[in-house]
Design a protein around this motif. Structure first.
Motif, PDB file in Angstrom:
ATOM      1  N   ASP A 137      11.798  41.285  26.371  1.00  0.00           N
ATOM      2  CA  ASP A 137      12.406  42.363  27.385  1.00  0.00           C
ATOM      3  C   ASP A 137      13.653  41.493  27.557  1.00  0.00           C
ATOM      4  OD1 ASP A 137       9.988  43.490  27.386  1.00  0.00           O
ATOM      5  OD2 ASP A 137       9.564  43.177  29.430  1.00  0.00           O
ATOM      6  N   PHE A 138      14.914  42.339  27.861  1.00  0.00           N
ATOM      7  CA  PHE A 138      15.936  42.099  28.440  1.00  0.00           C
ATOM      8  C   PHE A 138      16.853  41.093  27.545  1.00  0.00           C
ATOM      9  CE2 PHE A 138      12.897  42.274  32.107  1.00  0.00           C
ATOM     10  CZ  PHE A 138      12.978  43.575  32.464  1.00  0.00           C
ATOM     11  N   VAL A 139      16.874  41.284  26.135  1.00  0.00           N
ATOM     12  CA  VAL A 139      17.569  40.267  25.541  1.00  0.00           C
ATOM     13  C   VAL A 139      18.870  40.959  24.581  1.00  0.00           C
ATOM     14  CG1 VAL A 139      15.459  38.863  25.093  1.00  0.00           C
ATOM     15  CG2 VAL A 139      16.046  40.675  23.401  1.00  0.00           C
ATOM     16  N   PHE A 140      18.768  42.111  24.542  1.00  0.00           N
ATOM     17  CA  PHE A 140      19.955  42.663  23.818  1.00  0.00           C
ATOM     18  C   PHE A 140      21.295  43.365  24.461  1.00  0.00           C
ATOM     19  CE2 PHE A 140      16.402  43.081  20.561  1.00  0.00           C
ATOM     20  CZ  PHE A 140      16.733  42.329  19.602  1.00  0.00           C
ATOM     21  N   ASP A 141      22.247  42.959  24.003  1.00  0.00           N
ATOM     22  CA  ASP A 141      23.649  43.474  24.807  1.00  0.00           C
ATOM     23  C   ASP A 141      23.777  45.050  24.332  1.00  0.00           C
ATOM     24  OD1 ASP A 141      24.414  41.326  26.140  1.00  0.00           O
ATOM     25  OD2 ASP A 141      25.352  40.665  24.482  1.00  0.00           O
ATOM     26  N   PHE A 142      23.477  45.345  23.138  1.00  0.00           N
ATOM     27  CA  PHE A 142      23.283  46.584  22.371  1.00  0.00           C
ATOM     28  C   PHE A 142      22.706  47.046  21.607  1.00  0.00           C
ATOM     29  CE2 PHE A 142      25.722  50.214  20.702  1.00  0.00           C
ATOM     30  CZ  PHE A 142      26.151  51.034  21.765  1.00  0.00           C
ATOM     31  N   ALA A 143      21.751  48.035  21.697  1.00  0.00           N
ATOM     32  CA  ALA A 143      20.863  48.776  20.640  1.00  0.00           C
ATOM     33  C   ALA A 143      21.576  50.029  20.059  1.00  0.00           C
ATOM     34  CB  ALA A 143      19.336  48.882  21.277  1.00  0.00           C
TER      35      ALA A 143
ATOM     36  N   ARG B   4       5.958  60.763  23.051  1.00  0.00           N
ATOM     37  CA  ARG B   4       6.227  59.828  22.197  1.00  0.00           C
ATOM     38  C   ARG B   4       7.795  59.650  22.031  1.00  0.00           C
ATOM     39  NH1 ARG B   4       2.223  57.841  18.767  1.00  0.00           N
ATOM     40  NH2 ARG B   4       3.554  57.800  16.969  1.00  0.00           N
ATOM     41  N   ARG B   5       8.630  60.588  22.242  1.00  0.00           N
ATOM     42  CA  ARG B   5       9.941  60.416  22.275  1.00  0.00           C
ATOM     43  C   ARG B   5      10.570  59.818  23.468  1.00  0.00           C
ATOM     44  NH1 ARG B   5       9.291  65.622  19.698  1.00  0.00           N
ATOM     45  NH2 ARG B   5       9.538  66.844  21.642  1.00  0.00           N
ATOM     46  N   ILE B   6      10.005  59.996  24.524  1.00  0.00           N
ATOM     47  CA  ILE B   6      10.341  59.300  25.673  1.00  0.00           C
ATOM     48  C   ILE B   6       9.907  57.892  25.804  1.00  0.00           C
ATOM     49  CG2 ILE B   6       9.846  59.222  28.154  1.00  0.00           C
ATOM     50  CD1 ILE B   6       9.689  62.433  28.290  1.00  0.00           C
ATOM     51  N   GLN B   7       8.740  57.687  25.311  1.00  0.00           N
ATOM     52  CA  GLN B   7       8.049  56.387  25.153  1.00  0.00           C
ATOM     53  C   GLN B   7       9.002  55.498  24.182  1.00  0.00           C
ATOM     54  OE1 GLN B   7       4.045  56.300  23.610  1.00  0.00           O
ATOM     55  NE2 GLN B   7       4.057  53.914  23.605  1.00  0.00           N
ATOM     56  N   ALA B   8       9.381  56.001  23.151  1.00  0.00           N
ATOM     57  CA  ALA B   8      10.375  55.316  22.068  1.00  0.00           C
ATOM     58  C   ALA B   8      11.852  55.002  22.800  1.00  0.00           C
ATOM     59  CB  ALA B   8      10.573  56.104  20.827  1.00  0.00           C
ATOM     60  N   ILE B   9      12.484  55.625  23.569  1.00  0.00           N
ATOM     61  CA  ILE B   9      13.615  55.637  24.370  1.00  0.00           C
ATOM     62  C   ILE B   9      13.337  54.432  25.490  1.00  0.00           C
ATOM     63  CG2 ILE B   9      15.118  56.528  25.947  1.00  0.00           C
ATOM     64  CD1 ILE B   9      14.839  59.219  24.509  1.00  0.00           C
ATOM     65  N   ALA B  10      11.982  54.396  26.115  1.00  0.00           N
ATOM     66  CA  ALA B  10      11.817  53.538  27.015  1.00  0.00           C
ATOM     67  C   ALA B  10      11.578  51.857  26.257  1.00  0.00           C
ATOM     68  CB  ALA B  10      10.532  53.762  27.739  1.00  0.00           C
ATOM     69  N   ALA B  11      11.020  51.975  25.267  1.00  0.00           N
ATOM     70  CA  ALA B  11      10.830  50.984  24.399  1.00  0.00           C
ATOM     71  C   ALA B  11      12.262  50.159  24.187  1.00  0.00           C
ATOM     72  CB  ALA B  11      10.163  51.119  23.254  1.00  0.00           C
ATOM     73  N   ILE B  12      13.319  51.015  23.730  1.00  0.00           N
ATOM     74  CA  ILE B  12      14.505  50.691  23.513  1.00  0.00           C
ATOM     75  C   ILE B  12      15.500  50.079  24.771  1.00  0.00           C
ATOM     76  CG2 ILE B  12      16.844  51.310  22.806  1.00  0.00           C
ATOM     77  CD1 ILE B  12      15.491  53.409  20.857  1.00  0.00           C
ATOM     78  N   LEU B  13      15.073  50.630  25.781  1.00  0.00           N
ATOM     79  CA  LEU B  13      15.848  50.309  27.309  1.00  0.00           C
ATOM     80  C   LEU B  13      15.112  49.089  27.505  1.00  0.00           C
ATOM     81  CD1 LEU B  13      15.842  54.008  29.074  1.00  0.00           C
ATOM     82  CD2 LEU B  13      17.801  52.637  28.059  1.00  0.00           C
ATOM     83  N   ARG B  14      13.788  48.919  27.212  1.00  0.00           N
ATOM     84  CA  ARG B  14      13.119  47.635  27.796  1.00  0.00           C
ATOM     85  C   ARG B  14      13.810  46.200  27.135  1.00  0.00           C
ATOM     86  NH1 ARG B  14      10.109  44.369  25.063  1.00  0.00           N
ATOM     87  NH2 ARG B  14       9.532  45.968  23.422  1.00  0.00           N
ATOM     88  N   THR B  15      14.461  46.550  26.043  1.00  0.00           N
ATOM     89  CA  THR B  15      14.969  45.300  25.039  1.00  0.00           C
ATOM     90  C   THR B  15      16.236  45.023  25.917  1.00  0.00           C
ATOM     91  OG1 THR B  15      15.935  46.604  23.405  1.00  0.00           O
ATOM     92  CG2 THR B  15      13.783  45.973  23.123  1.00  0.00           C
ATOM     93  N   LEU B  16      17.044  45.753  26.526  1.00  0.00           N
ATOM     94  CA  LEU B  16      18.428  45.815  26.912  1.00  0.00           C
ATOM     95  C   LEU B  16      18.445  44.847  28.121  1.00  0.00           C
ATOM     96  CD1 LEU B  16      19.483  49.456  26.529  1.00  0.00           C
ATOM     97  CD2 LEU B  16      19.678  47.467  24.897  1.00  0.00           C
ATOM     98  N   ARG B  17      19.605  43.886  27.999  1.00  0.00           N
ATOM     99  CA  ARG B  17      19.887  42.980  29.004  1.00  0.00           C
ATOM    100  C   ARG B  17      20.367  43.661  30.262  1.00  0.00           C
ATOM    101  NH1 ARG B  17      24.492  41.130  30.524  1.00  0.00           N
ATOM    102  NH2 ARG B  17      25.615  42.202  28.632  1.00  0.00           N
ATOM    103  N   PRO B  18      19.651  43.339  31.616  1.00  0.00           N
ATOM    104  CA  PRO B  18      20.059  43.761  32.800  1.00  0.00           C
ATOM    105  C   PRO B  18      21.128  42.890  33.327  1.00  0.00           C
ATOM    106  CG  PRO B  18      18.051  42.637  32.964  1.00  0.00           C
ATOM    107  CD  PRO B  18      18.280  42.837  31.493  1.00  0.00           C
TER     108      PRO B  18
END
Length: 201
Positions: free
Chosen positions: A63-69, A83-97
């Protein structure tokens, strides 16, 4: 081409495996180097790249490691809204707050750029537009193909697409816990730049 009744009864995973994953594996030699397990293996041979094959619904990154995806031409291959919403949530989860008081141009939260195929393609060769089916099979025609494909027709491979209507991508981002920074339409695609809604304090 629209979906048959029996295809609609398949589980989303089975349906996507048959009409997305298997098709792209078959057409990999005729397609761009950004897709397919075979192509990822080739990319891994060219250092200093790191490549992995991952399930978009359960990304293996912390979680929270990428500046950009960047997600280009992926989300529209998932066959249900959930599933489309879940995929977007998975991407957002990796982004740095970032702490709210540090949200400036130089210390902004991580962002993602997402591209999906648009329903509104009236002026393209496909001719789709408002009122047309959003869940479609799109043929990929391979010239000089030997053998048979997943549909029994030599050289034609049908890929599943969900065609996003205007405003739908932004809606899905909000449902996934994101906020839309910017969005628009470009060359038969809807795109959006988004960040996670919550920031660390």
């Amino acid at each position: 081409m629209t979906l048959s009744a029996s295809e609609k009864e398949d589980s989303p995973q089975v349906y996507e495996d048959r009409h997305v994953h298997q098709v792209y594996e078959e057409i990999a030699s005729h397609f761009s180097s950004t897709r397919s397990e075979k192509l990822v293996q080739i990319a891994a041979q060219h250092q200093p790249h790191t490549s992995i094959i991952a399930e978009n619904l359960a990304l293996p990154h912390p979680d929270f490691v990428f500046d950009f995806a960047v997600s280009i031409a992926v989300i529209h291959h998932l066959s249900t809204p959930e599933r489309r919403i879940q995929a977007i949530a998975a991407i957002l989860r990796t982004l740095r707050p970032v702490a709210e008081e540090r949200c400036t141009e130089t210390a902004a939260p991580g962002m993602t750029l997402i591209y999906v195929w648009a329903l509104e393609q009236k002026s393209s060769r496909r001719g789709w537009d408002e009122g047309d089916e959003q869940d479609v099979m799109v043929p990929w025609v391979m010239k000089h193909t030997k053998g048979k494909n997943n549909d029994g027709e030599a050289g034609v491979y049908n890929r599943y697409y969900h065609l996003y209507r205007q405003g739908e991508l932004e809606h899905d981002i909000l449902q996934a816990g994101g906020c839309v920074i910017d969005s628009g339409y470009e060359k038969d695609n809807w795109w959006a730049i988004a960040s996670p809604k919550q920031v660390m304090t």
